[in-house]
Design an enzyme around this catalytic site. Sequence first.
Site, PDB file in Angstrom:
ATOM      1  N   LYS A  52      38.153  33.409  22.761  1.00  0.00           N
ATOM      2  CA  LYS A  52      37.321  34.412  23.437  1.00  0.00           C
ATOM      3  C   LYS A  52      36.693  35.333  22.401  1.00  0.00           C
ATOM      4  CE  LYS A  52      39.952  33.963  27.679  1.00  0.00           C
ATOM      5  NZ  LYS A  52      41.092  34.415  28.469  1.00  0.00           N
ATOM      6  N   GLN A  96      45.494  39.166  28.923  1.00  0.00           N
ATOM      7  CA  GLN A  96      45.791  37.729  28.875  1.00  0.00           C
ATOM      8  C   GLN A  96      47.104  37.455  29.614  1.00  0.00           C
ATOM      9  OE1 GLN A  96      43.697  35.298  27.512  1.00  0.00           O
ATOM     10  NE2 GLN A  96      45.121  33.927  28.550  1.00  0.00           N
ATOM     11  N   ASP A 119      37.729  40.183  34.468  1.00  0.00           N
ATOM     12  CA  ASP A 119      38.383  38.993  35.014  1.00  0.00           C
ATOM     13  C   ASP A 119      38.396  39.002  36.545  1.00  0.00           C
ATOM     14  OD1 ASP A 119      39.135  37.070  33.246  1.00  0.00           O
ATOM     15  OD2 ASP A 119      41.052  37.990  32.715  1.00  0.00           O
TER      16      ASP A 119
END
Length: 285
Positions: A52, A96, A119
């Site tokens: 990422k 994460q 997200d």
Amino acid sequence: MTQIIDGKQIAAEIKEQIKGEVRKLSEAGGPPGLAAVLVGDNPASVIYVRNKRKACEAVGIYSEEHKLPGTIAQETLIQLIDRLNQDSKIHGILIQLPLPSHIDADRVLYAVNPGKDVDGLHPNNIGRLTMGAPVFVPCTPGGVMAMLDYHKIKIEGSRAVIIGRSNLVGRPVSLLLMHRNATITVCHSRTRDIDAICREGDIVVAAVGKPRFVTGGMIKPGAAVIDVGINRLEDGTLAGDVDFPEVSKKAGWITPVPGGVGPMTIAMLLKNTLESAKRIEERSA
Ligand code: NAP
């Protein structure tokens, strides 16, 4: 003839567009910024976060990586999130997953400012998505939709079968497809006669986490098959949830693993970070 949906290629095109917009934004004020928070040293998570960061660099998005020990106290983690919520350089915050078991993942995800929740996992954003007015479309589900749209695969009026109902993939994919007027069936571990249900799907999305779960006998000829699964086999290779050699003989469209949904997820993360930066800048103008 079966068409392979090349996620790598589609993601590259999306990233090229993003790069142009990031350049304009950077000239006007500053680049969009993404902060990734990694707790512990789960090898897959370390690789995801690294990929990422590299993707951000490639399009000019500023990125920060916060690597924290697996033993960190929940409150310390939340304090970091609070700081990132206030930080004007940061427009997207990514936690994460998975988090270590002593940490309440929901509590941590709720601590992220919904306006920086690229997200799309904060309950406010899940609620908006459920209502059909998402602020941030979750990255993997957004990637699935972008692939269908790129190939102009008919969604409205189609029968879509989604295997998996996780908050991360199955559930938001089914909502997005329903909002686009597909008729959806969501299958899970308690579903009976999954093979017959799958055979009705004009679109089949597999998000199970079991290698080669979807076989050729489960697919209607000509269906679009999107394989979200990423499974590491004993020999170290990657396999999707779909038996690609068999299913590709029947499907109209199919995504490979690797090179399918994975690169699209990252492209959507960049897109969400860019959109967040544009929204925040507009509000402060
Ligand atoms: P998850 O949270 O483990 O959810 C798996 C879902 O599959 C659950 O809803 C489960 O049902 C269902 N399931 C399990 N066994 C089943 C069976 N025998 N029959 C029917 N349904 C079954 O996984 P996830 O986070 O959604 O991820 C799914 C896969 O996608 C994984 O391989 C993951 O690595 C991959 N993934 C890829 C990306 C990407 O960027 N490409 C992103 C995220 C995830 P229950 O709800 O009944 O337990």
